[in-house]
Motif scaffolding. Structure first.
Motif, PDB file in Angstrom:
ATOM      1  N   ASN A 163       0.842  -1.189   0.000  1.00 28.91           N
ATOM      2  CA  ASN A 163       0.000   0.000   0.000  1.00 28.91           C
ATOM      3  C   ASN A 163       0.876   1.237   0.000  1.00 28.91           C
ATOM      4  O   ASN A 163       1.862   1.323   0.714  1.00 28.91           O
ATOM      5  CB  ASN A 163      -0.905   0.004   1.235  1.00 28.91           C
ATOM      6  N   GLN A 164       0.476   2.211  -0.831  1.00 25.39           N
ATOM      7  CA  GLN A 164       1.265   3.436  -0.943  1.00 25.39           C
ATOM      8  C   GLN A 164       1.076   4.361   0.256  1.00 25.39           C
ATOM      9  O   GLN A 164       1.918   5.233   0.503  1.00 25.39           O
ATOM     10  CB  GLN A 164       0.901   4.177  -2.233  1.00 25.39           C
ATOM     11  N   SER A 165      -0.021   4.223   1.008  1.00 28.56           N
ATOM     12  CA  SER A 165      -0.261   5.143   2.137  1.00 28.56           C
ATOM     13  C   SER A 165      -0.636   4.363   3.380  1.00 28.56           C
ATOM     14  O   SER A 165      -1.796   4.339   3.803  1.00 28.56           O
ATOM     15  CB  SER A 165      -1.379   6.127   1.785  1.00 28.56           C
ATOM     16  N   PRO A 166       0.361   3.660   4.016  1.00 29.02           N
ATOM     17  CA  PRO A 166       0.070   2.948   5.259  1.00 29.02           C
ATOM     18  C   PRO A 166      -0.062   3.950   6.413  1.00 29.02           C
ATOM     19  O   PRO A 166       0.293   5.118   6.286  1.00 29.02           O
ATOM     20  CB  PRO A 166       1.286   2.044   5.422  1.00 29.02           C
ATOM     21  N   PRO A 167      -0.589   3.482   7.542  1.00 30.27           N
ATOM     22  CA  PRO A 167      -0.679   4.376   8.705  1.00 30.27           C
ATOM     23  C   PRO A 167       0.679   4.926   9.100  1.00 30.27           C
ATOM     24  O   PRO A 167       1.707   4.262   8.977  1.00 30.27           O
ATOM     25  CB  PRO A 167      -1.273   3.485   9.792  1.00 30.27           C
ATOM     26  N   THR A 168       0.666   6.127   9.573  1.00 29.33           N
ATOM     27  CA  THR A 168       1.913   6.812   9.918  1.00 29.33           C
ATOM     28  C   THR A 168       2.426   6.322  11.267  1.00 29.33           C
ATOM     29  O   THR A 168       1.664   6.132  12.210  1.00 29.33           O
ATOM     30  CB  THR A 168       1.696   8.323   9.948  1.00 29.33           C
ATOM     31  N   ILE A 169       3.758   6.164  11.333  1.00 32.49           N
ATOM     32  CA  ILE A 169       4.418   5.781  12.567  1.00 32.49           C
ATOM     33  C   ILE A 169       5.187   6.997  13.080  1.00 32.49           C
ATOM     34  O   ILE A 169       6.002   7.577  12.357  1.00 32.49           O
ATOM     35  CB  ILE A 169       5.372   4.600  12.343  1.00 32.49           C
ATOM     36  N   PRO A 170       4.945   7.411  14.284  1.00 34.85           N
ATOM     37  CA  PRO A 170       5.675   8.569  14.809  1.00 34.85           C
ATOM     38  C   PRO A 170       7.146   8.244  14.964  1.00 34.85           C
ATOM     39  O   PRO A 170       7.535   7.093  15.116  1.00 34.85           O
ATOM     40  CB  PRO A 170       5.003   8.827  16.156  1.00 34.85           C
ATOM     41  N   PRO A 171       8.015   9.257  14.955  1.00 37.27           N
ATOM     42  CA  PRO A 171       9.449   9.012  15.153  1.00 37.27           C
ATOM     43  C   PRO A 171       9.715   8.372  16.500  1.00 37.27           C
ATOM     44  O   PRO A 171       9.074   8.680  17.502  1.00 37.27           O
ATOM     45  CB  PRO A 171      10.060  10.411  15.053  1.00 37.27           C
ATOM     46  N   PHE A 172      10.696   7.468  16.459  1.00 35.51           N
ATOM     47  CA  PHE A 172      11.051   6.747  17.684  1.00 35.51           C
ATOM     48  C   PHE A 172      12.232   7.448  18.335  1.00 35.51           C
ATOM     49  O   PHE A 172      13.242   7.753  17.680  1.00 35.51           O
ATOM     50  CB  PHE A 172      11.415   5.284  17.357  1.00 35.51           C
ATOM     51  N   ARG A 173      12.104   7.659  19.629  1.00 34.24           N
ATOM     52  CA  ARG A 173      13.134   8.373  20.368  1.00 34.24           C
ATOM     53  C   ARG A 173      14.117   7.354  20.932  1.00 34.24           C
ATOM     54  O   ARG A 173      13.807   6.596  21.852  1.00 34.24           O
ATOM     55  CB  ARG A 173      12.506   9.197  21.480  1.00 34.24           C
ATOM     56  N   SER A 174      15.339   7.382  20.379  1.00 34.23           N
ATOM     57  CA  SER A 174      16.410   6.517  20.877  1.00 34.23           C
ATOM     58  C   SER A 174      17.237   7.299  21.884  1.00 34.23           C
ATOM     59  O   SER A 174      16.763   8.283  22.454  1.00 34.23           O
ATOM     60  CB  SER A 174      17.260   6.013  19.715  1.00 34.23           C
ATOM     61  N   LEU A 175      18.491   6.900  22.093  1.00 40.28           N
ATOM     62  CA  LEU A 175      19.326   7.548  23.108  1.00 40.28           C
ATOM     63  C   LEU A 175      19.713   8.962  22.697  1.00 40.28           C
ATOM     64  O   LEU A 175      19.567   9.903  23.484  1.00 40.28           O
ATOM     65  CB  LEU A 175      20.590   6.707  23.352  1.00 40.28           C
ATOM     66  N   THR A 176      20.180   9.118  21.486  1.00 39.40           N
ATOM     67  CA  THR A 176      20.730  10.417  21.073  1.00 39.40           C
ATOM     68  C   THR A 176      20.015  11.002  19.884  1.00 39.40           C
ATOM     69  O   THR A 176      20.365  12.100  19.453  1.00 39.40           O
ATOM     70  CB  THR A 176      22.214  10.270  20.737  1.00 39.40           C
ATOM     71  N   ARG A 177      19.040  10.315  19.331  1.00 41.37           N
ATOM     72  CA  ARG A 177      18.372  10.813  18.132  1.00 41.37           C
ATOM     73  C   ARG A 177      17.038  10.122  17.980  1.00 41.37           C
ATOM     74  O   ARG A 177      16.696   9.187  18.710  1.00 41.37           O
ATOM     75  CB  ARG A 177      19.232  10.557  16.898  1.00 41.37           C
ATOM     76  N   PHE A 178      16.287  10.631  16.981  1.00 45.37           N
ATOM     77  CA  PHE A 178      15.003  10.041  16.624  1.00 45.37           C
ATOM     78  C   PHE A 178      15.204   9.161  15.401  1.00 45.37           C
ATOM     79  O   PHE A 178      15.923   9.532  14.464  1.00 45.37           O
ATOM     80  CB  PHE A 178      13.963  11.126  16.340  1.00 45.37           C
ATOM     81  N   LEU A 179      14.535   8.009  15.422  1.00 49.27           N
ATOM     82  CA  LEU A 179      14.619   7.061  14.321  1.00 49.27           C
ATOM     83  C   LEU A 179      13.308   7.062  13.550  1.00 49.27           C
ATOM     84  O   LEU A 179      12.229   6.994  14.138  1.00 49.27           O
ATOM     85  CB  LEU A 179      14.892   5.642  14.843  1.00 49.27           C
ATOM     86  N   ASN A 180      13.394   7.174  12.261  1.00 45.44           N
ATOM     87  CA  ASN A 180      12.223   7.125  11.388  1.00 45.44           C
ATOM     88  C   ASN A 180      11.999   5.676  10.987  1.00 45.44           C
ATOM     89  O   ASN A 180      12.753   5.100  10.205  1.00 45.44           O
ATOM     90  CB  ASN A 180      12.431   7.999  10.148  1.00 45.44           C
ATOM     91  N   LEU A 181      10.950   5.093  11.551  1.00 41.68           N
ATOM     92  CA  LEU A 181      10.671   3.680  11.328  1.00 41.68           C
ATOM     93  C   LEU A 181       9.623   3.504  10.253  1.00 41.68           C
ATOM     94  O   LEU A 181       8.789   4.383  10.009  1.00 41.68           O
ATOM     95  CB  LEU A 181      10.201   3.021  12.619  1.00 41.68           C
ATOM     96  N   THR A 182       9.657   2.365   9.608  1.00 41.16           N
ATOM     97  CA  THR A 182       8.618   1.941   8.671  1.00 41.16           C
ATOM     98  C   THR A 182       7.935   0.714   9.250  1.00 41.16           C
ATOM     99  O   THR A 182       8.368   0.135  10.251  1.00 41.16           O
ATOM    100  CB  THR A 182       9.224   1.612   7.300  1.00 41.16           C
ATOM    101  N   TRP A 183       6.823   0.335   8.588  1.00 42.94           N
ATOM    102  CA  TRP A 183       6.105  -0.847   9.086  1.00 42.94           C
ATOM    103  C   TRP A 183       6.943  -2.115   8.936  1.00 42.94           C
ATOM    104  O   TRP A 183       6.758  -3.071   9.683  1.00 42.94           O
ATOM    105  CB  TRP A 183       4.770  -0.981   8.349  1.00 42.94           C
TER     106      TRP A 183
END
Length: 1563
Positions: free
Chosen positions: A170-190
């Motif tokens: 699917n071209q438009s899956p539900p959005t995942i908010p950025p994940f907060r790691s130790l020193t940065r935010f990670l942009n995750l996919t499904w």
């Protein structure tokens, strides 16, 4: 070196950025279309079906017994949970009164084959990518899942995986908010949010893991057509069994290309990491190493509490959350912290069987109020069981890999509701729980591990003691107990690092792992330390695989070392390979496969990687070792160590075989066979073939196994094989032939062609043979094929030893003659020379005049004065010339060699050597020849084992016997005749027993001793005229299976063209071919003693003994004109001769060794025999070879057949012992001028017997027309002399000339050793005949030798001149000059027989040669003989051997002198006499002085003596004291062509005394 066709690693190099995201590529599976309800996040079109079936990593403890199982208890059925734990108190279930109940069983459904969302990762295991979510459910919740024949975890896992696949497309899956790691935010996919739902954390036992790995390593039907692949492998093995062609004419570059292709073909059989079975094996390794205690990837951050509306949902959820009793063992033994779990709640409602009147909204509000907004109530099972059963028969696929039979109670709305809940679970519950864990653990780790203070404290840290090992039967054997509890900093740091690794924050994970690696190493927690090293390497690989490759390899190497240490600690029992690998061993194996996939790391390090994998295989079980060895061999291949590659493939094959992975073992053995096929690796080559044969035998691939065993049993190279293995080879071979006849026939077809042929030639021969068999079986009634093995070298038959023994040669009938010698075949060159001389001598005798060509040969012949010898030598030269012309003709392009001619109904034999290459006895039965004969367009053959049923059966098999011997000839097995040559009869055959066979053969049995050899002679007899060819030999091996060996006889080298000479092309051999024509005579000769009862003993020098030659014609035609030719003149035929000549009776020609052989009336008809008496005299001691060559002709009225002849050869090696030795001296007498003195010394040198060695010398005879022999009187008392062993006697005789009155008519003058005999004895003629034969032979051989030397000199002079050929005028002038020179001096040629007495002793008054005969006999036996002394010169004419001057002296023997008056003198005279009667002699005379002698007189002068002249020289010798003086100090230098100096050994002794001493003594 070319790059390999298959890449070693399958993982592409990752990008150089540290933050990477996960991607999935698998598509969702089709699900049943019950309703068309839109699903959030998915398109309306169903996803494409792409089923990927894998085996579960967890072992189910339950099996399905009905369609609706009972709800499970709340207590998790983990491997560590004991049965004494009570379940949750009963819940209150608000069911309506009329709610239907379902019948359930106590067994839950098995684990489903879940649909995967992504392909297997080449580096990471499932635990490294999937977030664990713990599920705690009530029994009622499990019951709702069981209605769909699914466990609850499988139901949720399948739906979540399908949801991720839908989000991927699917071209438009539900959005995942950025994940907060130790020193940065990670942009995750499904694709990064892969969840693994778990109820428990079971760790596989070693045995369960071994079984799982073994199943996954098998070849599945989805991998391809296994049978087709096996057939291709068999074809490759078939090609590899061919002999490697020689590379003499191949350049280095071409040879290198051939080797590269061989290496590439071998490597193509190595399994790459991308092959399906190896991927399954790798996944099974991942599953068998999950949930171990040394890592915390399986520690869940979220716990999902599941209840139903059948019960008090809130009370159930509260009970599940409050009590730790329902948690897995990992939370109870201290490995995981139960307080750190985040909880989420879902309540399930059964739309069919659940309560109808319930307040859904109120329940949902209560849940969100108490457990958070993510809590939900979900309706499921909207379809009834009847509908579900109907759908199970209609659907073919589902989300859980059940083939349409799972999840059929869930409608599309139910599935959509569950997917919507799972989406919110992942985003709103799981990610926040992970963020909370990371933040909490980071604070703890930062406080206790980071900073300068903590770094300094680590220097004084001491290792923690190791606790007792777990005794849980479901845990791995020897698995460590919880080493680090959840409240230790090591556990917390590891949990933080593993969580960061799951979130793909590899940089922070790497830094966190580094904080604890030294502590783990210090604690000697080898498994924990190895795991940390492994994960650090994976972090670096994802961060920078290019720049940090060396560091990555070092970390993996350290991890491998630590895993090995941990495996040694876990190992239970003694040495040897384990049946099931331990957990640490499986982790090491998995890491080896990970290392092989990191292509950027292993580039340039293939040798190190290979050694690392080979070392790791030592701790593995058979299957694991096989996988590691095979992958290690691939690295050896890339390192261009091809021998090591093949050796490790061989070891891998053995390991696969031990693990019962037969197909993989077959493949590995075949790959190793490529490399070890050629070169000096015979032992390994045979080992591979034996291993491959045993492997194929166990797989039931009997055709190719038969081919391999057929090669192995006849192998004589490649090291020593035990007799037990050899017996196993033979037993398996015979078992295949007896129990698997069809497969054995297929294997026999593969063995039809020799292994030295190329592929195309081999296929052509196989096709030709098979077509020939098919034609016979198809068109012949009652014809069936019988199993027969070809090219099986058991026993080994050396084709170079094949010889043809015809009856005419009688080689195989030679027998030793007692008291005479041993029979042998003799030297072929000598036989050839005897045959040439025999033909030449017979032509010379039969021709009136020999023609002499005016060339170099005629020039050499003119020096031969004897016309008879010259005629024979002329014919010999012609024969040599004809043979040289025939040899030149053979080199012409038009020459065609013809087969030899054989006689009809005359057997001949084929002899060869059979050798047993094995260390066990080998039994051979019914050994017989295989032949093919064509006569009048009809063919008779026993080629190919085809049995034809006879129309009429016979009780006894017909037999044939022939006059040639006692052998029985039978119809050959499988012998058949073609029915005719017409088109209608083409291909039809009939059994030879029903018709007259064209040939018959002998059959024999033999047993070959271990590693022994035996010479076998097999007979064949043609019964009809035609063309006969012997093809080979056939026998039954161990009386069980027919074996056929085809003879391959090399023909002569063709010299007819330049190409044939350069390529050393050979023509077709005619040794085993024959053209059968009419019958011929065939003589046999047997040497027998004349007196059978007389015991003569061994042969003595000079012994004369009578013998009988028994001649028998065993042929089919009469014989005539028989002659006997020997190499030495030992034989005299006593039969009366019909020839008119004065030589020795029955002798022919001048050689003295050719004689006519008397037959009955000149002919000998078939079946007749004749005894011919002969005498044999053996002249010299030592070992001698007596060659007897018989020549006889066919008696026929047909002029075309007249003159056809045959040869018969007999050779004996005779050992002759010494008898007596003679030493003679004949000198002129000093008293009478015409008289001579003969001095004779006889010695007994007999050594043949320890006793009875006395000899009696009875008679001395002088052979001469001109002299007579008279002994000196008074020498002995008796008329004969008896000599004991080593005794000798000397006697003296007078040799007197005979007057010219003619009164002496006898050539022989005899005496009884010491007294004259007035009459000649009867045996004198025999002795003179032998003397004539020896003299003639010596003259002929001397003349022939000189002639050959002259020819060689003439040829060498012609070659040295390097001139053009002479012109005709030059040849004529040379011949004319030579003729003119010889015409003046050459005497008139008068014909005298070479063996006559006139030739031995011519009646010439000037002849001065005599011959001496000394007769002897043994005292106590009938042994008698005589010794000859030929050519004693009485008065030589022109030349003599030795000094031509006779030197004598007259002197006093005693002399007295008074030395007071001065020195004394000895007067003496030296007499010189010229012994030559027709030549003068010039000489130099001198006396050599000594210290005690001084000579006076003519002590030195030069003079000349005329013919028969004498000279006397007076001399004096001066002495100064008494003593014995030798006056013989004469030296003569005779001046002839060359000056010769002579000294004389005879002493002239004079005794000198003092006269004064004598007188005083007298007084």
């Amino acid at each position: 070196m070319t790059s390999p066709s298959r890449p070693l690693g399958t993982l592409p190099p990752p990008p150089r950025v540290a933050n990477t995201t996960k991607a999935t590529t698998a598509a969702p599976q089709n699900e049943p279309h019950h309703t068309t309800v839109p699903i959030p996040g998915l398109s309306s079109a169903p996803p494409s079906a792409n089923l990927s079936s894998t085996t579960s990593g967890m072992t189910s403890l339950f099996t399905t017994s009905s369609s609706l199982p009972p709800p499970p208890k709340l207590v998790p059925t983990t491997s560590s949970t004991t049965s004494n734990k009570s379940s949750l108190p009963p819940m209150t279930v608000n069911n309506p009164p009329n709610t239907p109940t379902t019948t359930t069983s106590n067994t839950p459904p098995p684990k489903a084959k879940l649909f995967k969302t992504s392909p297997p990762h080449p580096l990471l295991a499932r635990r490294h990518r999937h977030f664990p979510v713990l599920i705690l459910a009530s029994e009622s919740a499990h019951q709702l899942a069981h209605k769909n024949d699914l466990r609850l975890v499988d139901l949720l896992q399948g739906l979540y995986n399908h949801m991720l696949a839908g989000y991927q497309n699917n071209q438009s899956p539900p959005t995942i908010p950025p994940f907060r790691s130790l020193t940065r935010f990670l942009n995750l996919t499904w694709q990064d949010l892969e969840i693994r739902f778990v109820e428990e954390f079971p760790t596989m036992s070693d045995t369960e893991a071994a079984d799982l790995l073994s199943r996954e390593a098998q070849i599945h039907a989805t991998d391809g057509n296994l049978e087709s692949e096996l057939c291709l492998l068999e074809d490759q093995v078939d090609n590899l069994l061919l002999d490697e062609p020689p590379s003499l004419s191949v350049t280095h570059e071409e040879r290198q290309r051939q080797l590269d292709q061989i290496h590439k073909d071998a490597f193509d059989l190595t399994s790459p990491l991308t092959i399906p079975w190896l991927q399954r094996y790798r996944q099974a390794l991942d599953e068998s190493t999950e949930d171990a205690t040394h890592d915390l990837f399986h520690c869940p951050a979220l716990c999902l509490l599941v209840a139903t509306t059948h019960e008090d949902a809130l009370a159930t959820v509260r009970a599940l959350r409050a009590s730790q009793f329902y948690l897995p063992t990992a939370f109870q033994n201290g490995l995981m912290n139960p307080q750190a779990l985040q909880h989420q709640v879902v309540v399930l409602h059964d739309n069919v069987d659940g309560a109808q009147n319930w307040n859904e909204q109120s329940l949902q509000q209560d849940l969100k109020k108490e457990f958070g907004v993510a809590s939900a109530v979900v309706r499921i099972n909207s379809l009834s069981l009847e509908t579900a059963r109907q759908l199970a028969t209609e659907e073919t696929s589902d989300l859980w890999g059940g083939g349409g039979k799972l999840g059929n109670c869930l409608s599309m709305n139910d599935r959509a509701s569950l997917r919507q809940f799972l989406t919110s679970l992942a985003v709103e519950a799981l990610l926040p729980a992970l963020e909370h864990r990371i933040a909490t653990l980071n604070a703890i780790v930062s406080e206790r591990k980071k900073g300068v203070r903590n770094a300094l404290k680590s220097f004084w840290r001491t290792g923690k003691p190791k606790e007792s090992e777990s005794t849980d039967e479901n845990a791995g054997k020897g698995t460590d107990a919880v080493r680090y509890k959840f409240d230790t900093v090591e556990n917390q740091t590891r949990l933080l690092a593993d969580t960061l690794f799951l979130m793909a924050d590899y940089e922070q994970a790497y830094g966190t792992y580094r904080l604890i690696k030294d502590d783990l190493k210090q604690d000697k927690a080898h498994a924990h330390y190895a795991s940390v090293q492994e994960l650090m390497a994976l972090c670096l690989y994802h961060m920078d695989a290019y720049g940090r490759a060396r560091e990555i390899f070092s970390l993996i190497e350290n991890a491998m070392w630590s895993y090995s240490r941990a495996a040694e600690e876990e190992r239970v029992g003694g040495g040897g390979r384990v049946a099931a690998a331990s957990l640490s061993t499986r982790l090491a194996t998995r890491l080896c496969l990970v290392l092989s996939a990191t292509q950027n790391v292993i580039t340039g390090r293939h040798l190190e990687v290979a050694d690392l994998l080979a070392s790791a295989s030592s701790n593995e079980n058979a299957l694991g070792a096989a996988v590691l060895l095979e992958q290690g061999s691939a690295h050896y291949f890339h390192a261009e160590l091809y021998r090591k590659y093949a050796f490790h493939m061989l070891m891998s094959g053995h390991m696969y075989r031990s693990a019962e992975q037969n197909h993989h073992a077959f493949r590995c053995f075949t790959s190793a066979l490529y490399i070890y096929r050629g070169g000096n690796w015979d032992e390994l080559h045979n080992h591979i073939r034996s291993a491959l044969a045993a492997q194929l035998f166990s797989m039931g691939r009997m055709a190719i196994a038969l081919q391999l065993y057929g090669k192995l049993v006849g192998c004589s190279e490649g090291g020593r094989v035990s007799t037990k293995s050899q017996q196993k080879y033979v037993n398996n071979l015979l078992e295949i032939c007896s129990d698997y006849p069809k497969k054995a026939l297929a294997g026999a077809d593969r063995l039809a062609a020799p292994s030295h042929l190329t592929g195309l030639q081999r296929d052509a021969i196989r096709k030709e043979k098979l077509d020939r068999i098919v034609q016979v079986v198809r068109y012949t009634k009652g014809a069936t094929r019988v199993l027969e093995l070809l090219n099986v070298n058991l026993p080994l038959i050396d084709d170079h030893t094949v010889v043809v023994l015809a009856e005419e040669a009688s080689h195989h009938r030679q027998e030793n003659v007692p008291d005479f010698g041993e029979a042998h075949r003799g030297n072929d060159e000598l036989w050839d020379e005897l045959m040439l001389c025999t033909n030449a001598e017979l032509r010379a005798v039969n021709e009136d005049k020999a023609k002499v060509d005016n060339d170099v040969i005629s020039t050499a012949l003119r020096s031969i004065h004897d016309p008879e010898i010259r005629k024979v030598i002329t014919e010999i030269d012609k024969e040599h010339l004809n043979r040289s012309r025939e040899e030149r003709a053979k080199r012409s392009a038009s020459y065609k060699e013809m087969p030899p001619i054989r006689a009809q109904r005359e057997p001949y034999f084929i002899e060869f050597v059979m050798k047993n290459p094995l260390g066990i006895p080998v039994d051979l039965n019914d050994i017989q020849l295989v032949a093919k004969m064509t006569s009048s367009d009809t063919c008779c053959t026993n080629e190919d084992a085809i049995s034809i049923t006879q129309l009429v059966s016979y009780n006894e098999q017909p037999k044939w016997t022939f006059q040639s011997g006692q052998e029985e000839f039978l119809i050959a097995d499988f012998c058949r005749l073609s029915s005719g040559s017409g088109e209608d009869e083409k291909g039809r055959w009939k059994a030879a027993a029903e018709a007259a066979p064209f040939f018959v053969v002998t059959k024999t049995n033999a047993t070959l001793d271990p590693e022994g050899s035996k010479r076998i002679a097999l007979g064949i007899c043609p019964l009809e005229k035609g063309d006969l060819e012997v093809l080979g030999v056939r026998f039954r091996l161990f009386d069980a299976v027919w074996v056929y060996h085809q003879f391959e006889i090399k023909g002569r080298l063709l010299q007819n063209t330049r190409a044939n000479r350069a390529n050393r092309v050979r023509g077709e051999s005619m040794l085993l071919r024959a053209k059968v024509e009419r019958g011929m005579p065939c003589l046999t000769i047997e040497l027998l003693p004349a007196q059978q009862s007389a015991l003569v003993g061994p042969a003595l020098e000079g012994q004369i003994r009578p013998w009988v030659l028994r001649v028998e014609n065993i042929g089919t035609a009469p014989a005539t004109n028989a002659t006997l030719k020997t190499n030495i003149p030992w034989i005299r035929i006593l039969h009366k001769s019909t020839q008119q000549h004065d030589g020795v009776p029955n002798s022919l020609g001048p050689s003295g060794t050719l004689m006519t052989f008397p037959l009955k009336e000149g002919n000998l008809h078939p079946g007749e025999s004749i005894d011919v008496p002969i005498e044999m005299r053996i002249p010299q001691s030592g070992k001698h070879g007596l060659y007897m060559l018989f020549r006889y002709e066919l008696l026929s009225d047909d002029e075309n057949e007249r003159g056809r002849f045959r040869w018969l050869k007999k050779m004996f090696e005779v050992t002759v012992y010494p008898s007596i030795s003679l030493a003679s001296s004949l000198v002129p007498s000093n008293r009478i001028p015409s008289e001579n003195t003969l001095s004779l010394e006889v010695a007994n040198n007999r050594t043949d017997s320890p006793d009875d060695t006395d000899f009696t010398v009875s008679k001395v005879s002088l052979v001469s027309w001109n002299y007579r022999l008279i002994p000196f009187e008074g020498q002995f008392d008796e008329s004969f002399v008896e000599l004991g062993w080593q005794e000798r006697v000397a006697s003296h005789f007078r040799v007197l000339p005979i007057g010219d009155d003619g009164s002496k008519l006898s050539v022989l003058s005899q005496s009884d050793f010491l007294k004259p005999i007035s009459q000649q004895s009867k045996d004198s003629d025999s002795l003179v005949s032998f003397l004539c034969l020896e003299s003639a032979h010596a003259i002929f051989e001397d003349t022939l030798t000189k002639h050959r030397i002259a020819l060689a000199r003439a040829e060498a002079a012609h070659d040295a001149s390097n001139q053009q050929p002479r012109s005709i005028a030059q040849i004529r002038r040379a011949n004319t000059a030579l003729t003119g020179q010889e015409s003046d001096t050459e005497p008139a040629e008068l014909f005298v027989d070479a063996t006559s007495v006139r030739k031995l002793c011519p009646r010439d008054v000037d002849e001065e040669r005599v011959h001496l005969i000394v007769s002897w006999h043994c005292k106590n036996s009938a042994i008698q003989g005589a010794l000859f002394v030929r050519d004693l010169f009485v008065r030589p004419k022109m030349d003599i051997k030795g000094c031509p001057i006779l030197v004598t002296a007259s002197y006093p023997s005693r002399l007295s002198h008074d030395f007071a008056n001065g020195p004394g003198t000895i007067p003496f005279h030296v007499h010189l006499k010229n012994r030559l009667t027709k030549a003068s002699v010039s000489f130099e005379f001198s006396l050599e002085e000594t210290q005690s002698l001084n000579f006076s007189g003519s002590v030195s002068f030069e003079n000349k003596l005329e013919a028969d002249g004498e000279l006397s020289i007076p001399l004096q010798a001066l002495v100064t004291s008494t003593g014995v003086y030798n006056l013989q100090q004469v030296r003569l230098n005779v001046i002839q062509k060359d000056t010769a100096s002579y000294r004389f050994s005879l002493q002239w002794l004079v005794t000198v005394t003092n006269e004064k001493e004598i007188s005083s003594t007298a007084e």
